[in-house]
Design a protein around this motif. Structure first.
Motif, short mmCIF file in Angstrom:
data_model
loop_
_atom_site.label_atom_id
_atom_site.label_comp_id
_atom_site.label_asym_id
_atom_site.label_seq_id
_atom_site.Cartn_x
_atom_site.Cartn_y
_atom_site.Cartn_z
N TRP A 127 0.85 -1.20 0.00
CA TRP A 127 0.00 0.00 0.00
C TRP A 127 0.87 1.24 0.00
CZ3 TRP A 127 -0.91 4.41 2.78
CH2 TRP A 127 -2.13 5.05 2.59
N TRP A 128 1.89 1.27 0.85
CA TRP A 128 2.79 2.42 0.93
C TRP A 128 3.57 2.58 -0.38
CZ3 TRP A 128 2.14 5.88 4.60
CH2 TRP A 128 1.50 5.48 5.77
N HIS A 129 4.01 1.48 -0.94
CA HIS A 129 4.70 1.51 -2.23
C HIS A 129 3.79 2.10 -3.31
CE1 HIS A 129 5.69 -0.20 -6.19
NE2 HIS A 129 6.94 0.06 -5.82
N ASP A 130 2.54 1.65 -3.33
CA ASP A 130 1.59 2.14 -4.33
C ASP A 130 1.30 3.63 -4.14
OD1 ASP A 130 1.51 -0.43 -5.34
OD2 ASP A 130 -0.50 -0.89 -4.51
N LEU A 131 1.22 4.09 -2.90
CA LEU A 131 0.98 5.51 -2.66
C LEU A 131 2.18 6.34 -3.12
CD1 LEU A 131 -0.78 7.78 -1.60
CD2 LEU A 131 0.16 7.35 0.69
N ARG A 132 3.38 5.89 -2.78
CA ARG A 132 4.57 6.61 -3.25
C ARG A 132 4.60 6.67 -4.78
NH1 ARG A 132 7.00 3.36 0.47
NH2 ARG A 132 8.00 2.15 -1.20
N HIS A 133 4.32 5.53 -5.40
CA HIS A 133 4.32 5.46 -6.86
C HIS A 133 3.25 6.39 -7.46
CE1 HIS A 133 4.83 3.73 -10.84
NE2 HIS A 133 3.52 3.60 -10.90
#
Length: 171
Positions: free
Chosen positions: A17-23
């Motif tokens: 989820w955090w990776h997707d938000l950063r992306h």
């Protein structure tokens, strides 16, 4: 994720989820637009009034413009409420998410960690100041912002100290 922009309880979000938000925010920042999420006139007038700091150069990016917990879903990430997207100072979105996380210290720390590459950059200082200004300005009329105001002022004191050590970033 929350009915209120301010999260008052911890949430377990997977690393993906955090990776997707950063992306998503990185992708958005590279999107060209003439839309405006935050205006320079507002920044030049209100930021000094509410923070005591006069911003110098503003580094602009494209932002969601209203990034907080009521506009995010989980455990699968979706960003909602896009009517305010447009240009804003670098760091504005991530500072907003951080400030709306303050009632849950572990979550606020996770936001700072996940977005350290943005929030620790000198170019993001004006974005942070703008997010602080909006919350402090709204505190007199919006109860959940009034609850955040003391924490925002504490972080503002820290940011002022950072400004004092960064030549040319603000007066």
């Amino acid at each position: 994720m929350s009915r209120s922009p301010v999260l008052r309880h911890g949430v377990e979000l997977p690393d993906a989820w955090w990776h997707d938000l950063r992306h998503a925010l990185d992708h958005l920042s590279r999107t060209s637009t003439s839309r405006e999420a935050v205006g320079e006139q507002y920044i030049r007038r209100r930021v000094p009034e509410f923070t005591g700091v006069t911003p110098d150069e503003i580094t602009w990016t494209t932002a969601h413009g209203d990034l907080h917990w009521a506009n995010l879903t989980g455990p699968k990430l979706t960003l909602i409420d896009w009517e305010g997207w447009g240009t804003a100072p670098v760091g504005y979105d991530t500072a907003n998410l951080y400030l709306h996380s303050l009632p849950v210290p572990d979550l606020a720390e996770r936001v700072r960690k996940e977005f350290a590459h943005v929030l620790d950059a000198p170019a993001s200082r004006v974005g942070e100041l703008t997010a602080y200004t909006e919350i402090l300005q709204a505190a007199a009329r919006v109860p959940f912002y009034a609850e955040l105001a003391d924490g925002v002022r504490q972080h503002l004191d820290h940011l002022r100290a950072v400004f004092a050590t960064e030549p040319g970033s603000a007066r």
